[in-house]
Every structure is written in C-alpha cells, then in structure tokens.
Design a protein around this motif. Structure first.
Motif, PDB file in Angstrom:
ATOM      1  N   GLN A   1       0.848  -1.319   0.040  1.00  0.00           N
ATOM      2  CA  GLN A   1       0.071   0.121  -0.071  1.00  0.00           C
ATOM      3  C   GLN A   1       0.853   1.322   0.022  1.00  0.00           C
ATOM      4  O   GLN A   1       0.421   2.086  -0.728  1.00  0.00           O
TER       5      GLN A   1
ATOM      6  N   LYS B   1      -5.736  -7.890   0.209  1.00  0.00           N
ATOM      7  CA  LYS B   1      -6.526  -7.185   1.484  1.00  0.00           C
ATOM      8  C   LYS B   1      -5.392  -8.073   2.575  1.00  0.00           C
ATOM      9  O   LYS B   1      -6.100  -8.376   3.549  1.00  0.00           O
TER      10      LYS B   1
ATOM     11  N   TRP C   1      -3.829 -10.531   2.563  1.00  0.00           N
ATOM     12  CA  TRP C   1      -3.872 -12.172   2.506  1.00  0.00           C
ATOM     13  C   TRP C   1      -2.987 -12.657   1.210  1.00  0.00           C
ATOM     14  O   TRP C   1      -3.069 -12.217   0.237  1.00  0.00           O
TER      15      TRP C   1
ATOM     16  N   TYR D   1     -14.830 -15.582   0.033  1.00  0.00           N
ATOM     17  CA  TYR D   1     -15.053 -14.699  -0.579  1.00  0.00           C
ATOM     18  C   TYR D   1     -15.706 -14.747  -1.905  1.00  0.00           C
ATOM     19  O   TYR D   1     -15.454 -16.095  -2.326  1.00  0.00           O
TER      20      TYR D   1
ATOM     21  N   TRP E   1     -10.462  -6.729  -6.640  1.00  0.00           N
ATOM     22  CA  TRP E   1      -9.578  -6.475  -5.773  1.00  0.00           C
ATOM     23  C   TRP E   1      -8.061  -6.536  -6.487  1.00  0.00           C
ATOM     24  O   TRP E   1      -7.137  -5.669  -6.411  1.00  0.00           O
TER      25      TRP E   1
END
Length: 283
Positions: free
Chosen positions: A105, A130, A132, A146, A154
């Motif tokens: 990020q 996310k 993972w 999910y 994503w």
C-alpha cells in the motif's frame, strides 16, 4: 534472442557454487541471458512494509503469515545483492539485475527504497489481496470465504495502484489468481481491459511466466489466453520467464512460452539494461 527474466536465488545463498547451476541450465536450454529478480521479502529494507501490509492477527491466516515472515526472510541488504550481481557481471555471466516487489500500500516508501539502487528492471507483482497471500497453498481455504468476483475487483484495483505508482517496468505473472483453479463464471472482460489499460498508460510490459504451468494446480502459462488477447490489442510488450526458484528450473518451458507468445501475434520481447528497454526478435 532468448531470455528468462524472472527467477530467484533465494533458496540458496549468494555464492558462485549455488548460482552456477542456474547458468548451466540456461546454457543447456539455449537461453542467451537470464535476469534475477529476488523477492523484496529477502531484504531488510522491506521488512517493516511486510509487517504493515499483511494480516498478522491470531486468525489461522494471521498465524500462518506470522510464521511465513520468520522463514528465510530479510536475510540480506539490497547492497549485498547488488554487490553480488555486479560481481557476476564482472565475471562475464550473461545476467541482468532485477527485483520483484510486492504490491504494498505504501508505494511512496517503496519508491524511496528503490531510488537508492540501480536495477536493470523492476517487476511489480500482486501477491496480496487485503493483506492475505492468496498463493499460499496452506491457507487456500480463504478462497472459499469471498466471492470470486470480489477478488477479481481487488486484483484489478491492486494492479491499477501498482501502475499508478510509476516505479515498475513489468507486471509479474498477470492474472495468476487462477493458480488454484478458481475459474470465474462472470464476465471478466472489464477486469482484463482495466488491467491492460493501466499497464499501457504506465508503459509497463507483461511477464509471460511458466511458473504457473509447472508449480501450481492450474498448469497453465500466465497470463492465460483471454488476457493475452487483450494484451496484444493494447500492444503491451513482453518478457519471458520460468519463475525458477531452483537451478534445474532455469529456462523451464521457455520454448513453450515463446511459441505461446507467437500464437497471439508477438514477434518481439524486451531486453533491459539500466531501466531502458530494447526490443529484440523473439526466437
């Protein structure tokens, strides 16, 4: 020209005895030049980023990833790596110095780290969704928690962020989210187009990678054909790679990767030196 531009020395160490096997197998398979792309998790400079990025709570995923971060990680500095790679070049080995960086990020921090060193090229790869690590076989049960369409969103958003950072030359193994045979039953064209468009705007190449052919259940080259068609439409340049982690895998299925690329109309690949790309005939 024949290249293999995505592989790792990390299962051994930075000594000539270990790496010689990579060059021996490259020569046997007719590879003219290899590129080493050590994972960013091998270097102490990136350690804090991993602890910020990954889920590290007491959940099964968090506990697994806590253990992962303690195994063979952050062993070297980038200076150690660059010194060893320069030694190989001085000795006449046909090699280029790359690095494979995860989709953190905090891209400003990544840019600051990378700016201190000279690489021939930089691969950015989507390894986390996310927080993972979706390619971890030991926690692949998470795929059932999910919606696959959410994961495609994503993944696509992560590629777009990587491209927007402006730090990368190549996207590693595009759409390897197929690696455990989780195949979509929804329209994927919008996601493929978004990824290709972002790569085109960022002037990035794609990595035609045979690692998913011989290392994962999907047993296909990445990117898969649907994305290859879009990549060709957007005129995205390519490299070829085996994603070797062991000497015997250097150059593995590179012939097949070359023929695969040609089947979509490609006749050139990129050769990098000091972040400058030069097209070469795909042979």
């Amino acid at each position: 020209m024949r290249i293999d531009y995505h592989m790792h020395f990390e299962y051994g160490s930075y000594n000539l005895e270990w790496v010689q096997g990579f060059f021996d197998h490259a020569r046997k398979r007719g590879i003219d030049e290899i590129g080493i792309t050590e994972h960013s998790h091998g270097f102490i400079e990136f350690k804090d980023l991993y602890y910020e990025e990954l889920v590290l709570d007491e959940s099964p995923v968090g506990q697994y990833q806590q253990q992962w971060l303690t195994k063979n990680k952050f062993r070297y500095s980038l200076k150690d790596y660059l010194q060893f790679m320069n030694l190989l070049k001085e000795k006449g080995y046909p090699v280029k110095t790359g690095i494979e960086v995860c989709n953190f990020q905090n891209q400003e921090r990544v840019k600051a780290i990378l700016s201190e060193y000279q690489f021939d090229y930089i691969i950015g790869s989507i390894h986390f969704l996310k927080g993972w690590g979706y390619d971890f076989a030991d926690i692949k049960f998470v795929w059932n928690q999910y919606k696959l369409q959410d994961m495609y969103e994503w993944y696509t958003a992560a590629v777009e962020a990587l491209c927007a950072a402006g730090s990368y030359d190549i996207l590693g193994h595009p759409f390897n989210i197929r690696l455990f045979k989780n195949f979509p039953d929804f329209a994927v064209q919008p996601y493929l187009e978004r990824v290709a468009s972002a790569l085109s705007q960022a002037n990035m190449a794609i990595d035609i990678n045979t690692g998913t052919l011989y290392r994962y259940p999907v047993q296909e080259i990445s990117p898969y054909p649907d994305f290859m068609k879009i990549a060709r439409k957007y005129k995205l340049p390519i490299i070829l790679s085996s994603d070797a982690h062991r000497p015997e895998d250097c150059g593995r299925h590179i012939d097949m990767a070359g023929e695969y690329a040609k089947s979509f109309g490609y006749d050139e690949l990129l050769v990098y030196t000091n972040r400058e790309a030069v097209p070469h005939k795909l042979t």
